[in-house]
Design a protein around this motif. Structure first.
Motif, PDB file in Angstrom:
ATOM      1  N   ALA A  68     -60.409 -63.650  21.771  1.00  0.00           N
ATOM      2  CA  ALA A  68     -60.640 -64.333  20.245  1.00  0.00           C
ATOM      3  C   ALA A  68     -60.049 -65.798  20.261  1.00  0.00           C
ATOM      4  O   ALA A  68     -60.721 -66.648  19.381  1.00  0.00           O
ATOM      5  CB  ALA A  68     -60.017 -63.485  19.085  1.00  0.00           C
ATOM      6  N   TYR A 159     -58.078 -63.493  11.698  1.00  0.00           N
ATOM      7  CA  TYR A 159     -58.438 -62.686  13.063  1.00  0.00           C
ATOM      8  C   TYR A 159     -57.517 -61.201  12.695  1.00  0.00           C
ATOM      9  O   TYR A 159     -58.313 -60.105  12.454  1.00  0.00           O
ATOM     10  CB  TYR A 159     -57.790 -62.924  14.054  1.00  0.00           C
ATOM     11  N   LYS A 162     -59.045 -59.018  10.002  1.00  0.00           N
ATOM     12  CA  LYS A 162     -60.360 -58.581  10.260  1.00  0.00           C
ATOM     13  C   LYS A 162     -61.506 -59.340   9.621  1.00  0.00           C
ATOM     14  O   LYS A 162     -62.583 -58.911   9.538  1.00  0.00           O
ATOM     15  CB  LYS A 162     -60.454 -57.117  10.027  1.00  0.00           C
ATOM     16  N   TYR A 164     -63.894 -61.240  11.004  1.00  0.00           N
ATOM     17  CA  TYR A 164     -64.098 -61.866  12.371  1.00  0.00           C
ATOM     18  C   TYR A 164     -65.153 -62.892  12.124  1.00  0.00           C
ATOM     19  O   TYR A 164     -65.265 -63.670  13.076  1.00  0.00           O
ATOM     20  CB  TYR A 164     -64.572 -60.507  13.269  1.00  0.00           C
ATOM     21  N   TYR A 167     -63.688 -66.021  10.937  1.00  0.00           N
ATOM     22  CA  TYR A 167     -62.801 -66.578  12.322  1.00  0.00           C
ATOM     23  C   TYR A 167     -63.536 -67.320  13.309  1.00  0.00           C
ATOM     24  O   TYR A 167     -63.180 -68.269  13.728  1.00  0.00           O
ATOM     25  CB  TYR A 167     -61.911 -65.440  12.822  1.00  0.00           C
ATOM     26  N   SER A 171     -63.166 -71.057  14.364  1.00  0.00           N
ATOM     27  CA  SER A 171     -62.723 -71.399  15.490  1.00  0.00           C
ATOM     28  C   SER A 171     -63.504 -72.218  16.678  1.00  0.00           C
ATOM     29  O   SER A 171     -63.171 -73.077  17.156  1.00  0.00           O
ATOM     30  CB  SER A 171     -62.076 -70.031  16.149  1.00  0.00           C
ATOM     31  N   GLN A 322     -68.327 -61.308  18.505  1.00  0.00           N
ATOM     32  CA  GLN A 322     -67.767 -60.638  17.334  1.00  0.00           C
ATOM     33  C   GLN A 322     -67.622 -59.122  17.569  1.00  0.00           C
ATOM     34  O   GLN A 322     -66.344 -58.608  17.099  1.00  0.00           O
ATOM     35  CB  GLN A 322     -68.397 -60.762  15.975  1.00  0.00           C
ATOM     36  N   ILE A 325     -64.373 -58.797  19.898  1.00  0.00           N
ATOM     37  CA  ILE A 325     -62.932 -58.985  19.585  1.00  0.00           C
ATOM     38  C   ILE A 325     -62.704 -58.108  18.506  1.00  0.00           C
ATOM     39  O   ILE A 325     -61.436 -57.607  18.075  1.00  0.00           O
ATOM     40  CB  ILE A 325     -62.900 -60.554  18.869  1.00  0.00           C
TER      41      ILE A 325
END
Length: 327
Positions: A68, A159, A162, A164, A167, A171, A322, A325
């Motif tokens: 991640a 992250y 949750k 995701y 995130y 990122s 996704q 992770i």
């Protein structure tokens, strides 16, 4: 009647597959080999490699965390690898042209305090250098300490919360904007304001970084944080665009998409504005650099969200990423 208690199932530690072990081993070996050969090996490279290997091989949970965080890890590696080929060896460095443009667009005419300075036009950096105060020095240092740690902490919060999808978008955009900025550093190398203040308009290859106005914060606090950050920086001619101006802006924009309180968005906005001001106040960037950093951020987000995310293959990659992770 006896009550039977079913013991809760014990979670098994899932070892990495043979394919994962191969990818991990080859990736770390290539990174260390390239870095040692072209950049110069430092002990922290080995420490980081051992730490990542342990995290990737230990458990499924730690492995998913490292995967991640891969956009941030790749950001760090790509920044380090810019030392392989200095940008001033690719294109000429803009020193006088950028200074002149800043003075023309945002220059401040000095008052007639004395005949020597009456009517002289200075850049905002030069004006602030003449009007620095301890309060602004303190705030400037605090703001600039946030430029990387806060976005990374925001990513970790997303992250572990949750979130995701948000995130990953955050990122990966963070990485993408950095790569765009790094590419522009090679297309148009540019000197920061402090370089002009110290060396004038002459090009001096191999010049190392300086704390500039941030040195006042180090002196005030009795520490050498910014001296440690900038003294080994050989990426001096990378002022345009200002990626310092980009990071918190990315965090702020994706906080609008995340499930979070309004207080966090306000905090991010304040830090973002503070970093923009500090970049100019401490002579690390011109206003032009900051505006370019904001522009690169908005263009990067637009390309990612409205361009790449409309490509079915890229969308499948994001969905697979996704799912991985998320466990």
């Amino acid at each position: 009647m006896a009550v039977t208690h079913n013991p809760s199932p014990v979670k098994r530690i899932t070892p990495p597959s043979r394919r994962e072990v191969t990818v991990i081993t080859v990736s770390l070996a290539v990174w260390l080999a390239v870095t040692a050969t072209f950049v110069g090996f430092r002990p922290e490279h080995l420490y980081l490699a051992v730490f990542l290997a342990c995290m990737l091989l230990a458990t499924g949970t730690t492995r998913r965390l490292v995967v991640a965080l891969m956009p941030f890890i790749l950001f760090g590696i790509s920044y380090d690898w810019m030392n392989i080929l200095p940008n001033y060896e690719v294109n000429p460095v803009d020193i006088f042209g950028l200074y002149s443009a800043e003075a023309s667009l945002f220059g401040i005419t000095l008052p007639a305090a004395s005949p020597e300075v009456a009517g002289v036009i200075v850049t905002p950096n030069e004006w602030w250098a003449m009007h620095a105060t301890p309060v602004l020095d303190f705030l400037a240092g605090c703001f600039y300490l946030c430029w990387v740690p806060v976005p990374i902490l925001f990513g970790l919060w997303l992250y572990f919360g949750k979130q995701y999808s948000v995130y990953l978008h955050f990122s990966l955009v963070f990485l993408f904007v950095n790569l765009l900025g790094f590419a522009l550093y090679y297309v148009h190398p540019a000197a920061p304001p402090w370089y002009v203040a110290m060396h004038g308009f002459d090009f001096i290859p191999g010049t190392h970084g300086e704390t500039a106005g941030l040195g006042r914060w180090d002196e005030m606090m009795g520490v050498g944080i910014f001296d440690g950050l900038y003294s080994r920086n050989s990426n001096v001619f990378a002022a345009l665009p200002s990626l310092h101006a980009a990071y918190m802006l990315i965090a702020f924009i994706y906080s609008l998409k995340a499930r979070c309180g309004a207080w966090l968005r306000v905090l991010f906005a304040v830090i973002c504005l503070g970093i923009w001001f500090t970049a100019v106040y401490t002579s690390h960037h011109y206003i032009i650099d900051v505006l370019a950093g904001i522009g690169v951020t908005l263009i990067g987000i637009l390309i990612f969200e409205q361009g790449l995310m409309r490509i079915s293959g890229f969308r499948r990659f994001i969905n697979s990423y996704q799912s991985y992770i998320a466990g």
